[in-house]
Design an enzyme around this catalytic site. Structure first.
Site, PDB file in Angstrom:
ATOM      1  N   THR A  17      54.109  19.190  16.694  1.00 52.97           N
ATOM      2  CA  THR A  17      54.556  20.512  16.267  1.00 52.97           C
ATOM      3  C   THR A  17      54.406  21.532  17.384  1.00 52.97           C
ATOM      4  OG1 THR A  17      52.367  20.910  15.313  1.00 52.97           O
ATOM      5  CG2 THR A  17      54.091  20.115  13.830  1.00 52.97           C
ATOM      6  N   SER A 111      51.453  25.320  27.682  1.00 52.80           N
ATOM      7  CA  SER A 111      50.424  26.272  27.249  1.00 52.80           C
ATOM      8  C   SER A 111      49.264  26.366  28.235  1.00 52.80           C
ATOM      9  CB  SER A 111      49.932  25.906  25.846  1.00 52.80           C
ATOM     10  OG  SER A 111      50.989  25.987  24.925  1.00 52.80           O
ATOM     11  N   HIS A 112      48.071  25.942  27.801  1.00 53.55           N
ATOM     12  CA  HIS A 112      46.866  26.102  28.624  1.00 53.55           C
ATOM     13  C   HIS A 112      46.619  24.929  29.559  1.00 53.55           C
ATOM     14  CE1 HIS A 112      45.698  24.127  24.803  1.00 53.55           C
ATOM     15  NE2 HIS A 112      45.045  23.333  25.617  1.00 53.55           N
ATOM     16  N   LYS A 124      58.759  23.274  24.247  1.00 57.82           N
ATOM     17  CA  LYS A 124      58.596  23.654  22.846  1.00 57.82           C
ATOM     18  C   LYS A 124      59.956  24.048  22.289  1.00 57.82           C
ATOM     19  CE  LYS A 124      54.067  25.746  23.737  1.00 57.82           C
ATOM     20  NZ  LYS A 124      53.277  26.988  23.623  1.00 57.82           N
ATOM     21  N   ASP A 277      50.971  30.386  28.605  1.00 56.67           N
ATOM     22  CA  ASP A 277      52.244  30.883  28.087  1.00 56.67           C
ATOM     23  C   ASP A 277      52.095  32.115  27.202  1.00 56.67           C
ATOM     24  OD1 ASP A 277      51.067  29.656  25.904  1.00 56.67           O
ATOM     25  OD2 ASP A 277      52.960  28.913  25.101  1.00 56.67           O
TER      26      ASP A 277
END
Length: 278
Positions: A17, A111-112, A124, A277
């Site tokens: 997800t 992201s991280h 994503k 992000d």
């Protein structure tokens, strides 16, 4: 000219997800990114639709976004709204999806996770809600990735993503936007910017660590230029493909520069950090 490229499926393109996250060298394999993207297009039927596109500036983003643009055109997408230079934070992307009422969006980010050729890359896909797609969609994308035999891509020069404005690629419109402007307008509707300006005028100090990722320009614009924080309040503000060798995870280990400042003799009143992000 639309090219239909024969390909063979990969077996590990399962999307959670939070999106697809793989090592950069995995995504850089021949046809890997294209297979994954075509699997999404095969699932959602993108013809005539509009999508938001951007990323956190990590390694391979600029190449992948150009591939995405050409594949979107080949698959009949009506319009792409792309952040200038390919930059767009995840919350800014969600805001743009909702504001423009688009059919979804793509954020190229892990992201991280650390970036660079030896580190991570991610994609994503969001639907019209601006949020994560349900598992029924991600499962369908995965099933498509197991049987894919070809993908479509337009043979065309790269798009100039540094120039704000509207461009055309075959029958698809590409609107390159200021990635920060609409996000600022959204924040102004949530927070009292005038009260915050008065706070900074009163002598309030802060440090915001953008960790060499996409929130640097947002922080500079919002905190220093609009709200009046002192120059230098935003550190590590220039997005870099490898995040300057940093791990863009805002915790006690990886945000050690900020931690050192906050425990120093001249510590500001407030300190914060953002992941890759935003």
């Amino acid at each position: 000219m639309i090219q239909v490229i024969a390909t063979t499926p990969y077996t590990d393109q399962k999307m959670g997800t939070a999106g697809l996250r793989k090592k950069s060298k995995v995504v850089m394999q021949e046809h890997y990114f294209e297979n994954f993207l075509q699997s999404i297009f095969n699932t959602i039927d993108p013809a005539g639709k509009t999508f938001v596109v951007g990323g956190d500036g990590r390694f391979y983003n600029s190449i992948a976004i150009q591939k995405l643009i050409k594949m979107a055109a080949a698959n009949g997408v009506k319009k792409l709204i792309v952040g200038q230079n390919g930059f767009l934070s995840t919350p800014a992307s969600s805001n743009m999806i909702l504001k423009r009422r688009t059919d979804g969006g793509f954020v190229l980010s892990a992201s991280h996770n650390p970036g660079g050729i030896d580190n991570d890359f991610g994609v994503k896909y969001s639907d019209e809600t601006g949020g994560q797609v349900p598992t029924s969609i991600t499962d369908a994308i995965y099933r498509n990735s197991q049987t894919i035999s070809e993908y479509k891509i337009l043979e065309a020069p790269d798009i100039d993503l540094g120039k704000i404005g509207v461009q055309k690629l075959e029958n698809m419109t590409i609107e390159v936007i200021d990635p920060i402007k609409d996000y600022v307008e959204m924040l102004e509707g949530i927070f009292d910017f005038e009260a915050l300006k008065k706070l900074f005028k009163s002598g309030f100090t802060m440090k915001f660590d953008a960790m060499n990722a996409v929130t640097g320009p947002y922080g500079k614009r919002i905190f220093e230029e609009i709200l009046g924080a002192a120059p230098g309040s935003v550190i590590n503000a220039v997005p870099k493909p490898d995040f300057g060798g940093l791990h863009p995870d805002p915790n006690m280990v990886y945000a050690k520069e900020l931690i050192g400042i906050m425990y120093g003799n001249d510590a500001p009143d407030f300190g914060s950090a953002n992941d890759g992000d935003g």
